[in-house]
Design a protein around this motif. Structure first.
Motif, PDB file in Angstrom:
ATOM      1  N   ILE A  16       0.844  -1.205   0.000  1.00 51.65           N
ATOM      2  CA  ILE A  16       0.000   0.000   0.000  1.00 51.65           C
ATOM      3  C   ILE A  16       0.871   1.245   0.000  1.00 51.65           C
ATOM      4  CG2 ILE A  16      -1.691   1.359   1.315  1.00 51.65           C
ATOM      5  CD1 ILE A  16      -2.866  -1.280   2.318  1.00 51.65           C
ATOM      6  N   PHE A  17       1.913   1.237   0.825  1.00 54.84           N
ATOM      7  CA  PHE A  17       2.735   2.425   1.000  1.00 54.84           C
ATOM      8  C   PHE A  17       4.069   2.290   0.275  1.00 54.84           C
ATOM      9  CE2 PHE A  17       0.005   2.314   4.846  1.00 54.84           C
ATOM     10  CZ  PHE A  17      -0.805   3.380   4.482  1.00 54.84           C
ATOM     11  N   ARG A  65      -8.481 -11.620  -1.008  1.00 57.61           N
ATOM     12  CA  ARG A  65      -9.701 -12.267  -1.490  1.00 57.61           C
ATOM     13  C   ARG A  65      -9.955 -11.987  -2.969  1.00 57.61           C
ATOM     14  NH1 ARG A  65     -12.327  -9.478   2.831  1.00 57.61           N
ATOM     15  NH2 ARG A  65     -13.541  -8.537   1.175  1.00 57.61           N
ATOM     16  N   GLY A  66      -9.015 -11.306  -3.643  1.00 56.59           N
ATOM     17  CA  GLY A  66      -9.137 -11.109  -5.082  1.00 56.59           C
ATOM     18  C   GLY A  66      -9.327  -9.678  -5.550  1.00 56.59           C
ATOM     19  N   ALA A  67      -9.484  -8.741  -4.634  1.00 56.73           N
ATOM     20  CA  ALA A  67      -9.602  -7.332  -5.030  1.00 56.73           C
ATOM     21  C   ALA A  67      -8.249  -6.820  -5.508  1.00 56.73           C
ATOM     22  CB  ALA A  67     -10.101  -6.485  -3.863  1.00 56.73           C
ATOM     23  N   SER A  68      -8.259  -5.700  -6.199  1.00 59.60           N
ATOM     24  CA  SER A  68      -7.007  -5.127  -6.696  1.00 59.60           C
ATOM     25  C   SER A  68      -6.173  -4.572  -5.547  1.00 59.60           C
ATOM     26  CB  SER A  68      -7.308  -4.018  -7.709  1.00 59.60           C
ATOM     27  OG  SER A  68      -8.073  -2.998  -7.107  1.00 59.60           O
ATOM     28  N   GLN A  69      -4.887  -4.401  -5.810  1.00 59.75           N
ATOM     29  CA  GLN A  69      -3.979  -3.847  -4.810  1.00 59.75           C
ATOM     30  C   GLN A  69      -4.138  -2.327  -4.769  1.00 59.75           C
ATOM     31  OE1 GLN A  69      -1.668  -5.267  -2.483  1.00 59.75           O
ATOM     32  NE2 GLN A  69      -1.934  -3.156  -1.822  1.00 59.75           N
ATOM     33  N   GLY A  88      -6.403   2.325  -7.578  1.00 57.85           N
ATOM     34  CA  GLY A  88      -6.804   0.940  -7.647  1.00 57.85           C
ATOM     35  C   GLY A  88      -7.914   0.423  -6.770  1.00 57.85           C
ATOM     36  N   PRO A  89      -8.591   1.230  -5.919  1.00 59.35           N
ATOM     37  CA  PRO A  89      -9.616   0.601  -5.083  1.00 59.35           C
ATOM     38  C   PRO A  89     -10.845   0.199  -5.894  1.00 59.35           C
ATOM     39  CG  PRO A  89      -9.667   2.976  -4.759  1.00 59.35           C
ATOM     40  CD  PRO A  89      -8.481   2.666  -5.643  1.00 59.35           C
TER      41      PRO A  89
END
Length: 133
Positions: A16-17, A65-69, A88-89
């Motif tokens: 994330i950072f 769980r498969g969501a984007s980074q 990307g959210p």
């Protein structure tokens, strides 16, 4: 944010950072440039550390769980609230970010205790103890 808490969030959530340069997805000819986050880091007080930690924990869980980074572009205080700008959210992750931003307006940016938005040389969220900080 204190250097210790800054370093802890960066170490716990390196995806994330990241400080890698960010490219413009709409203009592939533009070279990547350092993000505001890479340049300035966390532009908020220690009181929001737990809120940011919980947000990032949930964002990374969604990614597993498969969501984007999600990649932070800028994390700062603005008008008494947290602003967490990111690439990307998905819709669920955007909702998590919006919830954290909303909750920040109820938490003292200095200590994390229950606070309120005040005008004191600017708009800030503070508890009674830190009202003049």
């Amino acid at each position: 944010m204190s250097p210790e808490l800054d370093a802890k969030l960066r170490a716990d959530y390196p995806l994330i950072f990241t400080v890698d340069p960010v490219g413009d997805p709409y203009d592939l000819d533009m070279p990547p440039v350092p993000s505001a986050f890479a340049t300035w880091g966390f532009e908020c007080g220690d009181g929001w550390y737990d809120l940011l930690n919980a947000l990032c924990l949930n964002l990374q869980h969604a990614t597993k769980r498969g969501a984007s980074q999600v990649v932070a572009i800028q994390v700062k205080e603005k008008f008494g609230g947290l602003c967490f700008y990111a690439n990307g959210p998905d819709a669920d992750q955007a909702g998590m970010i919006e919830l954290a931003e909303t909750m920040s307006k109820q938490l003292c940016e200095v200590c994390g205790n229950r606070g309120k938005t005040i005008r004191n040389g600017g708009i800030k969220t503070r508890c009674l103890e830190h009202e003049n900080d």
